[in-house]
Every structure is written in C-alpha cells, then in structure tokens.
Design an enzyme around this catalytic site. Sequence first.
Site, PDB file in Angstrom:
ATOM      1  N   ARG A 157      55.982  50.094 -29.543  1.00 13.28           N
ATOM      2  CA  ARG A 157      54.752  49.178 -29.381  1.00 13.28           C
ATOM      3  C   ARG A 157      53.446  50.088 -29.530  1.00 13.28           C
ATOM      4  NH1 ARG A 157      59.111  47.780 -26.719  1.00 13.28           N
ATOM      5  NH2 ARG A 157      59.853  45.415 -27.331  1.00 13.28           N
ATOM      6  N   TYR A 177      57.380  33.119 -33.610  1.00 15.39           N
ATOM      7  CA  TYR A 177      56.036  33.978 -33.617  1.00 15.39           C
ATOM      8  C   TYR A 177      55.111  32.809 -33.810  1.00 15.39           C
ATOM      9  CZ  TYR A 177      58.770  38.209 -34.171  1.00 15.39           C
ATOM     10  OH  TYR A 177      59.676  39.128 -33.983  1.00 15.39           O
ATOM     11  N   SER A 208      52.361  56.360 -31.321  1.00 19.92           N
ATOM     12  CA  SER A 208      51.629  56.698 -32.349  1.00 19.92           C
ATOM     13  C   SER A 208      50.643  57.775 -31.910  1.00 19.92           C
ATOM     14  CB  SER A 208      50.863  55.381 -32.822  1.00 19.92           C
ATOM     15  OG  SER A 208      49.718  54.929 -31.746  1.00 19.92           O
ATOM     16  N   PRO A 245      60.123  51.209 -33.506  1.00 23.52           N
ATOM     17  CA  PRO A 245      60.209  52.495 -33.530  1.00 23.52           C
ATOM     18  C   PRO A 245      59.253  53.311 -32.924  1.00 23.52           C
ATOM     19  CG  PRO A 245      59.628  51.600 -35.561  1.00 23.52           C
ATOM     20  CD  PRO A 245      59.844  50.316 -34.738  1.00 23.52           C
ATOM     21  N   PHE A 261      52.982  53.046 -28.678  1.00 21.51           N
ATOM     22  CA  PHE A 261      52.733  54.217 -27.670  1.00 21.51           C
ATOM     23  C   PHE A 261      52.845  55.688 -28.263  1.00 21.51           C
ATOM     24  CE2 PHE A 261      52.310  54.483 -22.675  1.00 21.51           C
ATOM     25  CZ  PHE A 261      51.494  55.886 -22.975  1.00 21.51           C
TER      26      PHE A 261
END
Length: 330
Positions: free
Chosen positions: A211, A56, A215, A208, A213
């Site tokens: 990414r 990362y 939400s 979960p 969406f």
Amino acid sequence: MMNRKLGTNGPLVSAIGLGCMGMSGAYGQSDEKEAIATIERALELGHNFLDTADYYRLGHNEELISQAIKDKRGKAFLSVKTGQLVTAAPDGSMTPGPVSGHPDFLRNAVFYSLRRLKTDYIDLYTQARVDPAIPIEETVGALAELVQKGVIRYIGLSEASADSIRKAATVHPITALQIEYSLWSRDIEAEILPTIRELGIGLVAYAPLSRGFLSGEIKTPDDLKDSRVNMPRYQGDNFFKNLELVEKITLLATEKGCTPAQLAIAWVLAQGNDIITIPGTKRIPYLEENIASEHVQLTREDLQSIEAIMPAGIVSGTRYPERFMNALNQ
C-alpha cells in the site's frame, strides 16, 4: 513487455497489471480524467491486466474502467472481484461487511458488472473472500455455470486457504488466486503457494508495495491520511520499525540504479514465472515507474541481500485490523 501465462492452462497476460482500486477514492481523492488516462496508457504500453471489483465505491470503479476501454475492449483483460459486501462513504472510503458466496448473489452480481463495464464478458471473475456459510463447492459451481453461459471466461479465488482451493478445484479449474504477496507479506510461502503450484493455478499478487510503504515515499505517519491509518503496520512503533526496513531497501535500490518500488516489484516477479502482480496507481508517472520494474534484473546476490534485510516475518504488525483478519485464509 513481459507476458506470463496465468496458470498452467490460462491465458497470456502482462506480468505487471494495474490495480484500479485507488482510482475510486480508496487512498484519498483521485481525478477521474487522470485515472482514465492512466488506464489508457497502460493499454497503450501493452499492460492489459486491469483489476477491479464490483464493490470499489459501489461500482464506480467499473464504470470508470468502461470509459477507458471504450473501443479498446480487445486490448483489456478484465479481472473483477465480487462477494465482498461494503458500505461506502462519500469520500470513497469503504467499510467491509459480510461476505457472500451464495450462488444467487453471484448470478445477480455478474450482470450488474457487465452492465457497468459495458461488455458482454469478464475475463477473470474472482470470489473476493470465501464465505464461511456457503460450501466453496457451491460457490464455484455457480461460477462454472457462468463460464458455460459465456459471461465469464476464467474463475479466480482470493484470500482462500489451501484446503478451500483444493475443494474448489474439484468442481472447476481455478485459473488464479489473488492474494497479498510482497516483501512484507510472505505467509503464503508455507502452504498456499506450494498448493496452487501443484494444482497449476497462477498467482495474482496484490499490494506488492504494501500500500505504498515500500515505495520509500512515506516518511512520517502524517503522510498517511486515508484508510491505512487504521492498519496495524502503519501505526505507532510498528510504523517506525518498518520504516527502518524500507530505508535499508532504499539504499539497496540506489546501488542497483532503480527505485525502491521497482526493487520491490521486481522481487515479487523473481519469485516465479507463474506470478503476476498488480501494483495500484492512479497517475501515469507512477504507472510507468512500476512498469519499468520488469527491466530490473535481480541477481542471486541481490536476492540474498534483500532476504538478509527482509526475511519472512520481519515486518511489524498485521496487514489488516484484527476484526478483518478472520476473513483471510478461509
């Protein structure tokens, strides 16, 4: 706070962890001070599972975490992925390259992670993808050596097939499988989930919220200004078909008195006590919203309603571009 055991013989960890990838620019710019404060808040609330990877932003994420857990190492359960080679742009975006499961690579990589994290051990060390050029038994054998040396405590796999998981488990106990699992990504239910349950391996469900969406906060394609624009689920007609599903879930969440994000996370947790999930965020308000998902109790009727809206396979588009799909389920 809800704790769950990670695998049959694994440690007790928070059922809702914190995915830290976005703190290093994976989904747009982030503020380091805010990110560190978010990690500190998670630990303060007892949510100890911190998930990162050495790739990362080429180690930046590990260095960020080291600042947040300074003098708090005992409160943190560090989950580190390795083996995915990437190139990173100045804005933090990453382009995946080859995968390495070579024993020499792992022996070298772990000590760089220890140095960046400023710790002498990693709780869960996970091979991020299966290297098709190296037998999984050799990869896990090298990880087992690191367990014996005390620099890692538990071994994990990610995006591995049922066959690879079985082979790996003959070399050393596998504590966890990290893989995408959500209302939109349910392909593991056919073979992989039954396999890890048979072997006593815990599931670490990433993405979960698919990414972000799920939400309910993404309304138009213009709301996506990062790597998600290259993912088929968020492109063209797929975007609008999937948006219709989220709108239905949002209505159900409103009736339930929670946010759609909380409903989506609660659904993952409701699929078994052997599952933990690691929604990612870089801001305290979203962290606290996600953590509150553990208080959302889904009844049998709730689960049936969710299933009617989002049965397995209904989502439009794959989760990665075609050139990256070959690295999954190896």
